[in-house]
Motif scaffolding. Sequence first.
Motif, mmCIF file in Angstrom:
data_model
loop_
_atom_site.group_PDB
_atom_site.id
_atom_site.type_symbol
_atom_site.label_atom_id
_atom_site.label_comp_id
_atom_site.label_asym_id
_atom_site.label_seq_id
_atom_site.Cartn_x
_atom_site.Cartn_y
_atom_site.Cartn_z
ATOM 1 N N ILE A 139 0.675 -1.336 0.059
ATOM 2 C CA ILE A 139 -0.022 -0.149 -0.088
ATOM 3 C C ILE A 139 0.954 1.207 0.062
ATOM 4 O O ILE A 139 0.728 2.067 -0.742
ATOM 5 N N ALA A 140 1.812 1.152 0.809
ATOM 6 C CA ALA A 140 2.569 2.492 0.921
ATOM 7 C C ALA A 140 3.424 2.577 -0.323
ATOM 8 O O ALA A 140 3.813 3.736 -0.784
ATOM 9 N N PHE A 141 3.959 1.655 -0.965
ATOM 10 C CA PHE A 141 4.566 1.490 -2.111
ATOM 11 C C PHE A 141 3.942 2.146 -3.359
ATOM 12 O O PHE A 141 4.250 3.039 -3.941
ATOM 13 N N PHE A 142 2.692 1.701 -3.482
ATOM 14 C CA PHE A 142 1.777 2.015 -4.660
ATOM 15 C C PHE A 142 1.284 3.630 -4.142
ATOM 16 O O PHE A 142 0.920 4.515 -5.243
ATOM 17 N N LEU A 143 0.988 3.928 -2.991
ATOM 18 C CA LEU A 143 0.797 5.198 -2.658
ATOM 19 C C LEU A 143 1.847 6.263 -3.133
ATOM 20 O O LEU A 143 1.596 7.275 -3.467
ATOM 21 N N ASN A 144 2.777 5.784 -2.810
ATOM 22 C CA ASN A 144 4.121 6.844 -3.173
ATOM 23 C C ASN A 144 4.172 7.128 -4.553
ATOM 24 O O ASN A 144 4.232 8.221 -4.982
ATOM 25 N N ILE A 145 4.077 5.909 -5.473
ATOM 26 C CA ILE A 145 4.140 6.153 -6.932
ATOM 27 C C ILE A 145 3.090 6.771 -7.227
ATOM 28 O O ILE A 145 3.065 7.329 -8.511
ATOM 29 N N ALA A 146 2.052 6.731 -6.766
ATOM 30 C CA ALA A 146 0.616 7.373 -7.112
ATOM 31 C C ALA A 146 0.894 8.871 -6.958
ATOM 32 O O ALA A 146 0.471 9.781 -7.464
ATOM 33 N N MET A 147 1.267 9.234 -5.728
ATOM 34 C CA MET A 147 1.373 10.698 -5.186
ATOM 35 C C MET A 147 2.338 11.394 -5.933
ATOM 36 O O MET A 147 2.444 12.596 -6.287
ATOM 37 N N SER A 148 3.507 10.625 -6.312
ATOM 38 C CA SER A 148 4.806 11.436 -6.715
ATOM 39 C C SER A 148 4.608 12.210 -8.238
ATOM 40 O O SER A 148 4.961 13.433 -8.377
ATOM 41 N N PRO A 149 3.936 11.517 -9.173
ATOM 42 C CA PRO A 149 3.628 12.220 -10.468
ATOM 43 C C PRO A 149 2.741 13.561 -10.155
ATOM 44 O O PRO A 149 2.632 14.536 -11.065
ATOM 45 N N PHE A 150 2.061 13.661 -9.110
ATOM 46 C CA PHE A 150 1.132 14.847 -8.866
ATOM 47 C C PHE A 150 1.883 15.749 -7.891
ATOM 48 O O PHE A 150 1.798 16.858 -8.149
ATOM 49 N N VAL A 151 2.647 15.359 -6.788
ATOM 50 C CA VAL A 151 3.339 16.151 -5.811
ATOM 51 C C VAL A 151 4.665 16.815 -6.544
ATOM 52 O O VAL A 151 4.716 17.923 -6.436
ATOM 53 N N ALA A 159 18.201 12.495 -9.767
ATOM 54 C CA ALA A 159 17.076 12.342 -9.013
ATOM 55 C C ALA A 159 16.072 13.593 -9.602
ATOM 56 O O ALA A 159 16.591 14.424 -9.989
ATOM 57 N N LYS A 160 14.759 13.092 -9.800
ATOM 58 C CA LYS A 160 13.742 14.117 -10.041
ATOM 59 C C LYS A 160 13.301 14.892 -8.919
ATOM 60 O O LYS A 160 12.738 15.785 -9.193
ATOM 61 N N VAL A 161 13.435 14.233 -7.646
ATOM 62 C CA VAL A 161 13.066 15.139 -6.485
ATOM 63 C C VAL A 161 13.917 14.516 -5.224
ATOM 64 O O VAL A 161 14.531 13.659 -5.251
ATOM 65 N N PHE A 162 14.240 15.736 -4.391
ATOM 66 C CA PHE A 162 14.808 15.461 -3.257
ATOM 67 C C PHE A 162 13.843 15.308 -1.937
ATOM 68 O O PHE A 162 12.909 15.968 -2.114
ATOM 69 N N MET A 163 14.454 14.656 -1.113
ATOM 70 C CA MET A 163 13.286 14.526 0.281
ATOM 71 C C MET A 163 13.543 15.758 1.071
ATOM 72 O O MET A 163 12.632 15.903 1.924
ATOM 73 N N GLY A 164 14.679 16.568 0.711
ATOM 74 C CA GLY A 164 14.773 17.634 1.777
ATOM 75 C C GLY A 164 14.822 17.207 3.468
ATOM 76 O O GLY A 164 14.791 16.055 3.633
ATOM 77 N N ASP A 165 14.917 18.344 4.275
ATOM 78 C CA ASP A 165 14.766 17.912 5.716
ATOM 79 C C ASP A 165 13.579 17.337 5.982
ATOM 80 O O ASP A 165 13.595 16.495 7.128
ATOM 81 N N THR A 166 12.628 17.547 5.181
ATOM 82 C CA THR A 166 11.340 17.103 5.713
ATOM 83 C C THR A 166 11.385 15.569 5.701
ATOM 84 O O THR A 166 10.788 14.760 6.533
ATOM 85 N N PRO A 185 5.312 17.903 -9.984
ATOM 86 C CA PRO A 185 4.981 18.913 -10.510
ATOM 87 C C PRO A 185 4.561 20.185 -9.931
ATOM 88 O O PRO A 185 4.944 21.402 -10.025
ATOM 89 N N LEU A 186 3.996 19.860 -8.773
ATOM 90 C CA LEU A 186 3.402 20.868 -7.844
ATOM 91 C C LEU A 186 4.395 21.616 -7.163
ATOM 92 O O LEU A 186 4.631 22.789 -7.054
#
Length: 317
Positions: free
Chosen positions: A11-23, A221-228, A25-26
């Motif tokens: 669930i966590a895996f698919f949530l992550n790859i589902a959220m990433s293409p939206f988050v 990397a297409k995105v960094f995790m940051g300190d968050t 670009p935001l």
Amino acid sequence: MKNDALYAALIAFFLNIAMSPFVIPLLQKFKFGQNVRSDGPNSHLKKSGTPTMGGVIILGSMVLTSLLFSINNKELHTILFVTIGFGLIGFLDDYIKIVKRRSLGLTARQKIIAQLVVTGIFAYALKVYLGLDTSIILPFSEGRELDLGYLFWPFLVIAVLGVVNAVNLTDGLDGLASGVTVLVATYFAAIAWAMHSNVLPIAAAAVGSLLGFLLFNSYPAKVFMGDTGSLALGGFVIATAFVMKMPLFILIVGIIYVIENISVILQVAYFKKTKKRLFKMAPIHHHFELSGWPETKVVTVFSIVTAIMCLIGLVAL
């Protein structure tokens, strides 16, 4: 419970790859891009502008997944609180960096106060909410425990702050912190599975979330995790270790965190004494970069070392 682990990871895996293409670009749209330190390796300057704060994806998928398994699970509640607490501190740090367009966010004083508050609540939760005593498991002792008594509390503060900030230091190359931590999370998930521990769902969720994140965070990397992300993961790792009474095992399975932290301490101490650098740059992953190692090689070697130490950690229990 064992089936829950599989479900949590998936669930966590698919949530992550589902959220990433939206988050992602935001993050680009709102110009939440990485401000690369001017005193860092020159090769990293090309990463400037890459979306950061991707840790919200890790946190989001972990939290949403964990909530599905949170009923009457006090251990999960405790670890989740620490993960979110440090994640929020990281979020504020990232946000200030982005808004003020600088490489430094919260002041050192603000960070330490916020981290001490989260640590204090965590200590209270261990004692009152979970009812744990002050003993910890000794590695290579066949499960024998050592009761630290009153020394447990200063030890907890030092360990929490040390590990959280060590994971933060490790987050300096594409896929490094996420690659190392997914192995550490897998280790704790395996131990929790064997012990029938309530820690299992959130540990599995961390594994699934990080595997999904690596699809976007590995080089280039297409995105960094940051300190968050890095502070949240540090909180997750050390909270899990304490809830399972295994903080000393971080010295084994989290050896990369330890080395990264020590390299910075040695660099600063050596420079103050001699006005010279012990390493070409600290944390030590930058030293290897400046010594000619490709970024991908550093990440691969550090991940292999972590995998080997996790296997040793299994024997040490």
